[in-house]
Design a protein around this motif. Structure first.
Motif, short mmCIF file in Angstrom:
data_model
loop_
_atom_site.label_atom_id
_atom_site.label_comp_id
_atom_site.label_asym_id
_atom_site.label_seq_id
_atom_site.Cartn_x
_atom_site.Cartn_y
_atom_site.Cartn_z
N GLN A 20 9.71 -7.12 -11.44
CA GLN A 20 9.05 -8.40 -11.66
C GLN A 20 7.87 -8.65 -10.71
O GLN A 20 6.93 -9.35 -11.07
CB GLN A 20 10.07 -9.55 -11.51
CG GLN A 20 11.22 -9.50 -12.50
CD GLN A 20 10.77 -9.68 -13.94
OE1 GLN A 20 9.80 -10.40 -14.22
NE2 GLN A 20 11.45 -9.03 -14.87
N ILE A 21 7.94 -8.12 -9.50
CA ILE A 21 6.90 -8.37 -8.50
C ILE A 21 5.90 -7.22 -8.52
O ILE A 21 6.28 -6.05 -8.36
CB ILE A 21 7.50 -8.51 -7.09
CG1 ILE A 21 8.55 -9.62 -7.08
CG2 ILE A 21 6.41 -8.80 -6.07
CD1 ILE A 21 8.04 -10.99 -7.45
N PRO A 22 4.62 -7.50 -8.73
CA PRO A 22 3.62 -6.42 -8.80
C PRO A 22 3.56 -5.61 -7.51
O PRO A 22 3.83 -6.13 -6.41
CB PRO A 22 2.31 -7.18 -9.03
CG PRO A 22 2.71 -8.52 -9.57
CD PRO A 22 4.03 -8.84 -8.95
N ALA A 23 3.22 -4.36 -7.65
CA ALA A 23 3.08 -3.49 -6.48
C ALA A 23 1.87 -3.91 -5.66
O ALA A 23 0.86 -4.36 -6.21
CB ALA A 23 2.93 -2.04 -6.93
N PRO A 24 1.96 -3.80 -4.34
CA PRO A 24 0.80 -4.15 -3.50
C PRO A 24 -0.35 -3.17 -3.74
O PRO A 24 -0.12 -2.00 -4.06
CB PRO A 24 1.35 -4.05 -2.08
CG PRO A 24 2.51 -3.11 -2.18
CD PRO A 24 3.10 -3.34 -3.54
N THR A 25 -1.54 -3.65 -3.58
CA THR A 25 -2.70 -2.79 -3.76
C THR A 25 -2.85 -1.83 -2.59
O THR A 25 -2.41 -2.12 -1.47
CB THR A 25 -3.98 -3.64 -3.88
OG1 THR A 25 -4.12 -4.44 -2.70
CG2 THR A 25 -3.90 -4.55 -5.10
N GLY A 26 -3.42 -0.70 -2.86
CA GLY A 26 -3.71 0.25 -1.80
C GLY A 26 -2.58 1.19 -1.46
O GLY A 26 -2.69 1.97 -0.51
N VAL A 27 -1.47 1.13 -2.21
CA VAL A 27 -0.35 2.04 -1.95
C VAL A 27 -0.21 2.98 -3.13
O VAL A 27 -0.12 2.55 -4.29
CB VAL A 27 0.97 1.27 -1.75
CG1 VAL A 27 2.12 2.24 -1.46
CG2 VAL A 27 0.84 0.25 -0.62
N GLU A 28 -0.22 4.26 -2.85
CA GLU A 28 -0.11 5.26 -3.91
C GLU A 28 1.22 5.10 -4.64
O GLU A 28 2.28 4.97 -4.02
CB GLU A 28 -0.21 6.66 -3.30
CG GLU A 28 -0.18 7.79 -4.32
CD GLU A 28 -0.18 9.15 -3.65
OE1 GLU A 28 -0.03 10.15 -4.38
OE2 GLU A 28 -0.33 9.20 -2.41
N MET A 29 1.20 5.10 -5.96
CA MET A 29 2.40 4.85 -6.75
C MET A 29 3.48 5.89 -6.49
O MET A 29 4.68 5.58 -6.51
CB MET A 29 2.05 4.82 -8.24
CG MET A 29 1.28 3.58 -8.66
SD MET A 29 2.13 2.03 -8.21
CE MET A 29 3.66 2.21 -9.11
N ARG A 30 3.09 7.13 -6.24
CA ARG A 30 4.09 8.16 -5.97
C ARG A 30 4.87 7.83 -4.70
O ARG A 30 6.09 7.95 -4.66
CB ARG A 30 3.41 9.51 -5.83
CG ARG A 30 4.37 10.68 -5.54
CD ARG A 30 3.60 11.99 -5.44
NE ARG A 30 2.61 11.95 -4.38
CZ ARG A 30 2.89 12.21 -3.08
NH1 ARG A 30 4.12 12.50 -2.72
NH2 ARG A 30 1.93 12.17 -2.18
N ARG A 31 4.16 7.40 -3.66
CA ARG A 31 4.83 7.02 -2.42
C ARG A 31 5.65 5.74 -2.60
O ARG A 31 6.73 5.60 -2.03
CB ARG A 31 3.80 6.83 -1.32
CG ARG A 31 3.08 8.11 -0.91
CD ARG A 31 2.15 7.88 0.26
NE ARG A 31 1.53 9.13 0.70
CZ ARG A 31 0.68 9.21 1.72
NH1 ARG A 31 0.35 8.11 2.39
NH2 ARG A 31 0.17 10.37 2.06
N LEU A 32 5.11 4.82 -3.37
CA LEU A 32 5.82 3.57 -3.61
C LEU A 32 7.15 3.84 -4.31
O LEU A 32 8.17 3.21 -4.01
CB LEU A 32 4.95 2.64 -4.44
CG LEU A 32 5.37 1.18 -4.50
CD1 LEU A 32 5.43 0.57 -3.11
CD2 LEU A 32 4.40 0.40 -5.39
#
Length: 246
Positions: A20-32
């Motif tokens: 529900q909460i969007p991912a923060p900007t600037g963080v690679e999705m693979r690492r996230l």
């Protein structure tokens, strides 16, 4: 709030509720994705090992949804990983919207207490060899907890899930002995009442306990009653539930 703190807050909000909460900007999705799995899997693994019976009563989707709700909604009061089980118990006890059996909280407490005693910082004093006599002073071990449950929590499992509590409660003392083993002992009403006496007064002798019970009886206790009381006290001493005072 500075930018670093804002980024950390955004990251933790997302990790709590990635759906529900969007991912923060600037963080690679693979690492996230790695962070998401680490946080959830570590908490889920700890809870499934700490509450194995409760886990077995739910199907996998129900269990994962419950853990996900805990991660998403609950604000833990302790920073210690070993206390996640206690925080999970508090979450379930406060979550009125959860459709769980009536015995759930008692079962969770019964499962939690084993870990709680295993990691409790208290240590027993050196053992004192001796036979319980009339004037022997006794106290209850800080690592011996008398417990009473409405439901027979020791029997609950996939094949036995009671819908109503029986008339008689299930009574136990859970204790950690000098071998650092956590043990569960079933009690009758008399032995349970005996251990509760040590909540009222820290130290008792056999003579004082016999007098205290006599005050609640219509007739003076028989010699057989006093001897049975002594045998029970000696058994508790031998099991490190009661300690001889020096």
């Amino acid at each position: 709030m500075n930018s670093v703190a804002e980024q950390q807050f955004a990251l933790t909000r997302h990790l709590r509720d990635p759906e529900q909460i969007p991912a923060p900007t600037g963080v690679e999705m693979r690492r996230l994705k790695v962070y998401q799995e680490l946080v959830f899997n570590n908490i889920e693994g700890f809870l499934s090992s700490g509450f194995p019976i409760m886990h077995s009563l739910l199907n996998e989707a129900e269990w994962l949804a419950l853990v996900r709700a805990f991660v998403r909604e609950y604000r833990a009061q302790s920073p210690y990983f070993l206390e996640i089980g206690q925080e999970f118990y508090q979450f379930v006890s406060q979550a009125e919207h959860l459709a769980l059996p009536e015995f759930t909280l008692e079962l969770m407490h019964y499962e939690w207490v084993e870990l709680a005693l295993d990691v409790a910082p208290d240590q027993l004093p050196p053992a004192v060899d001796g036979v319980v006599a009339e004037a022997t002073r006794l106290q209850r071990s800080p690592l011996a907890w008398p417990l009473a449950y409405r439901f027979p929590v020791h029997r609950i499992g996939p094949d036995y899930q009671p819908t109503a509590a029986p008339e008689a409660p299930s009574l136990f003392v859970v204790h950690r002995d000098r071998q650092q083993q956590v043990r569960f002992m079933a009690l009758n009403s008399m032995s349970y009442a005996l251990l509760l006496r040590f909540d009222e007064v820290e130290q008792w002798t056999l003579a004082d306990l016999a007098a205290a019970f006599a005050a609640q009886m219509p007739e003076p206790p028989s010699p057989q009653f006093v001897e049975q009381l002594r045998v029970t006290l000696q058994h508790f001493v031998d099991q490190d539930i009661l300690l001889i005072c020096v």
